[in-house]
Design a protein around this motif. Sequence first.
Motif, PDB file in Angstrom:
ATOM      1  N   GLU A   1       0.856  -1.180   0.000  1.00 33.08           N
ATOM      2  CA  GLU A   1       0.000   0.000   0.000  1.00 33.08           C
ATOM      3  C   GLU A   1       0.889   1.226   0.000  1.00 33.08           C
ATOM      4  O   GLU A   1       1.709   1.406   0.877  1.00 33.08           O
ATOM      5  CB  GLU A   1      -0.889   0.011   1.243  1.00 33.08           C
ATOM      6  CG  GLU A   1      -1.875  -1.115   1.289  1.00 33.08           C
ATOM      7  CD  GLU A   1      -2.695  -1.074   2.563  1.00 33.08           C
ATOM      8  OE1 GLU A   1      -2.749  -0.022   3.214  1.00 33.08           O
ATOM      9  OE2 GLU A   1      -3.266  -2.108   2.904  1.00 33.08           O
ATOM     10  N   ARG A   2       0.736   2.085  -0.988  1.00 33.26           N
ATOM     11  CA  ARG A   2       1.580   3.261  -1.099  1.00 33.26           C
ATOM     12  C   ARG A   2       0.719   4.475  -1.335  1.00 33.26           C
ATOM     13  O   ARG A   2      -0.323   4.396  -1.962  1.00 33.26           O
ATOM     14  CB  ARG A   2       2.566   3.096  -2.250  1.00 33.26           C
ATOM     15  CG  ARG A   2       3.510   1.935  -2.032  1.00 33.26           C
ATOM     16  CD  ARG A   2       4.404   1.742  -3.194  1.00 33.26           C
ATOM     17  NE  ARG A   2       5.073   2.996  -3.514  1.00 33.26           N
ATOM     18  CZ  ARG A   2       5.837   3.131  -4.571  1.00 33.26           C
ATOM     19  NH1 ARG A   2       6.054   2.146  -5.388  1.00 33.26           N
ATOM     20  NH2 ARG A   2       6.409   4.284  -4.828  1.00 33.26           N
ATOM     21  N   THR A   3       1.196   5.615  -0.859  1.00 30.22           N
ATOM     22  CA  THR A   3       0.453   6.852  -1.074  1.00 30.22           C
ATOM     23  C   THR A   3       1.023   7.646  -2.233  1.00 30.22           C
ATOM     24  O   THR A   3       0.538   8.711  -2.540  1.00 30.22           O
ATOM     25  CB  THR A   3       0.483   7.743   0.185  1.00 30.22           C
ATOM     26  OG1 THR A   3       1.840   8.036   0.486  1.00 30.22           O
ATOM     27  CG2 THR A   3      -0.184   7.062   1.348  1.00 30.22           C
ATOM     28  N   VAL A   4       2.057   7.140  -2.848  1.00 29.51           N
ATOM     29  CA  VAL A   4       2.660   7.875  -3.948  1.00 29.51           C
ATOM     30  C   VAL A   4       1.717   7.837  -5.143  1.00 29.51           C
ATOM     31  O   VAL A   4       1.319   6.777  -5.604  1.00 29.51           O
ATOM     32  CB  VAL A   4       4.029   7.267  -4.334  1.00 29.51           C
ATOM     33  CG1 VAL A   4       4.606   7.994  -5.518  1.00 29.51           C
ATOM     34  CG2 VAL A   4       4.982   7.303  -3.164  1.00 29.51           C
TER      35      VAL A   4
ATOM     36  N   GLN B   1       1.421   8.774   4.668  1.00 28.89           N
ATOM     37  CA  GLN B   1      -0.041   8.676   4.630  1.00 28.89           C
ATOM     38  C   GLN B   1      -0.688   9.709   5.539  1.00 28.89           C
ATOM     39  O   GLN B   1      -1.792  10.174   5.282  1.00 28.89           O
ATOM     40  CB  GLN B   1      -0.487   7.270   5.030  1.00 28.89           C
ATOM     41  CG  GLN B   1      -0.182   6.238   3.987  1.00 28.89           C
ATOM     42  CD  GLN B   1      -0.493   4.823   4.456  1.00 28.89           C
ATOM     43  OE1 GLN B   1      -0.598   4.563   5.644  1.00 28.89           O
ATOM     44  NE2 GLN B   1      -0.621   3.909   3.516  1.00 28.89           N
ATOM     45  N   PHE B   2       0.006  10.059   6.593  1.00 23.71           N
ATOM     46  CA  PHE B   2      -0.501  11.048   7.536  1.00 23.71           C
ATOM     47  C   PHE B   2      -0.212  12.475   7.065  1.00 23.71           C
ATOM     48  O   PHE B   2      -1.083  13.346   7.111  1.00 23.71           O
ATOM     49  CB  PHE B   2       0.159  10.797   8.906  1.00 23.71           C
ATOM     50  CG  PHE B   2      -0.087  11.873   9.919  1.00 23.71           C
ATOM     51  CD1 PHE B   2      -1.311  11.988  10.550  1.00 23.71           C
ATOM     52  CD2 PHE B   2       0.908  12.774  10.255  1.00 23.71           C
ATOM     53  CE1 PHE B   2      -1.547  12.971  11.485  1.00 23.71           C
ATOM     54  CE2 PHE B   2       0.689  13.770  11.195  1.00 23.71           C
ATOM     55  CZ  PHE B   2      -0.546  13.863  11.809  1.00 23.71           C
TER      56      PHE B   2
ATOM     57  N   ARG C   1       4.193  28.574   0.970  1.00 22.71           N
ATOM     58  CA  ARG C   1       4.284  29.129   2.327  1.00 22.71           C
ATOM     59  C   ARG C   1       3.263  28.433   3.218  1.00 22.71           C
ATOM     60  O   ARG C   1       2.188  28.978   3.508  1.00 22.71           O
ATOM     61  CB  ARG C   1       4.036  30.626   2.312  1.00 22.71           C
ATOM     62  CG  ARG C   1       5.152  31.387   1.687  1.00 22.71           C
ATOM     63  CD  ARG C   1       4.993  32.872   1.934  1.00 22.71           C
ATOM     64  NE  ARG C   1       6.027  33.586   1.220  1.00 22.71           N
ATOM     65  CZ  ARG C   1       5.802  34.568   0.383  1.00 22.71           C
ATOM     66  NH1 ARG C   1       4.569  34.960   0.143  1.00 22.71           N
ATOM     67  NH2 ARG C   1       6.801  35.162  -0.230  1.00 22.71           N
ATOM     68  N   ILE C   2       3.619  27.219   3.628  1.00 22.17           N
ATOM     69  CA  ILE C   2       2.732  26.410   4.455  1.00 22.17           C
ATOM     70  C   ILE C   2       3.505  25.917   5.671  1.00 22.17           C
ATOM     71  O   ILE C   2       4.734  25.925   5.683  1.00 22.17           O
ATOM     72  CB  ILE C   2       2.143  25.218   3.663  1.00 22.17           C
ATOM     73  CG1 ILE C   2       3.252  24.321   3.129  1.00 22.17           C
ATOM     74  CG2 ILE C   2       1.243  25.718   2.536  1.00 22.17           C
ATOM     75  CD1 ILE C   2       2.754  23.046   2.473  1.00 22.17           C
ATOM     76  N   ASP C   3       2.780  25.475   6.677  1.00 23.07           N
ATOM     77  CA  ASP C   3       3.396  24.949   7.892  1.00 23.07           C
ATOM     78  C   ASP C   3       3.791  23.495   7.704  1.00 23.07           C
ATOM     79  O   ASP C   3       3.136  22.746   6.965  1.00 23.07           O
ATOM     80  CB  ASP C   3       2.424  25.038   9.068  1.00 23.07           C
ATOM     81  CG  ASP C   3       2.140  26.466   9.491  1.00 23.07           C
ATOM     82  OD1 ASP C   3       3.039  27.317   9.319  1.00 23.07           O
ATOM     83  OD2 ASP C   3       1.039  26.724   9.985  1.00 23.07           O
ATOM     84  N   SER C   4       4.834  23.086   8.395  1.00 19.64           N
ATOM     85  CA  SER C   4       5.237  21.681   8.424  1.00 19.64           C
ATOM     86  C   SER C   4       4.237  20.904   9.263  1.00 19.64           C
ATOM     87  O   SER C   4       3.585  21.462  10.142  1.00 19.64           O
ATOM     88  CB  SER C   4       6.623  21.532   9.056  1.00 19.64           C
ATOM     89  OG  SER C   4       7.599  22.132   8.257  1.00 19.64           O
ATOM     90  N   VAL C   5       4.144  19.616   8.996  1.00 23.20           N
ATOM     91  CA  VAL C   5       3.289  18.745   9.789  1.00 23.20           C
ATOM     92  C   VAL C   5       4.101  18.240  10.966  1.00 23.20           C
ATOM     93  O   VAL C   5       5.208  17.722  10.791  1.00 23.20           O
ATOM     94  CB  VAL C   5       2.762  17.562   8.938  1.00 23.20           C
ATOM     95  CG1 VAL C   5       1.997  16.573   9.800  1.00 23.20           C
ATOM     96  CG2 VAL C   5       1.893  18.074   7.806  1.00 23.20           C
ATOM     97  N   SER C   6       3.566  18.391  12.161  1.00 20.77           N
ATOM     98  CA  SER C   6       4.244  17.934  13.369  1.00 20.77           C
ATOM     99  C   SER C   6       4.462  16.427  13.296  1.00 20.77           C
ATOM    100  O   SER C   6       3.559  15.670  12.965  1.00 20.77           O
ATOM    101  CB  SER C   6       3.396  18.272  14.601  1.00 20.77           C
ATOM    102  OG  SER C   6       4.025  17.823  15.769  1.00 20.77           O
ATOM    103  N   GLY C   7       5.675  15.993  13.574  1.00 22.95           N
ATOM    104  CA  GLY C   7       6.007  14.573  13.505  1.00 22.95           C
ATOM    105  C   GLY C   7       6.516  14.155  12.142  1.00 22.95           C
ATOM    106  O   GLY C   7       6.911  13.012  11.950  1.00 22.95           O
ATOM    107  N   ALA C   8       6.469  15.054  11.178  1.00 22.81           N
ATOM    108  CA  ALA C   8       6.934  14.763   9.817  1.00 22.81           C
ATOM    109  C   ALA C   8       7.758  15.942   9.303  1.00 22.81           C
ATOM    110  O   ALA C   8       7.592  16.393   8.177  1.00 22.81           O
ATOM    111  CB  ALA C   8       5.742  14.487   8.901  1.00 22.81           C
TER     112      ALA C   8
END
Length: 133
Positions: A28-31, A90-91, A107-114
Amino acid sequence: MRRAILAVTATVAGLVALLSFKTHSSSERTVASPEPSASLPPGERAITGNVANTAYGPVQVQVVVATTKIVKVNVLEQPQSTEHDLQIGQFAFPKLIGETLSAQSARIDSVSGATYTSGGYIKSLQSALDNGA
């Protein structure tokens, strides 16, 4: 005695939670596969960003633009050395894509944990937008 009972109970609860955790299979891939430019509706064009190498692997995105509006983002490459890499993708990628479509820029925020994956996404996204200018 009371501490020992609490410690054993907490350990058992932790083990039960750990053993009940279900992982996704590596198939299973999200690409998303890149869409050929020929299949795009008139007025839309696909712009591929540069590969951004991160500590966990490469990240590359492709943006689809109609005039000057970002209408879609495809993730062409993502870190996938481990199951954890895939789970982070995936998250994180749906959140990053949603922010991109809202902000209409890199200009977006990073995802916490990634953090590393987010940084690679933003870097590749910015290069795609620069290439399309």
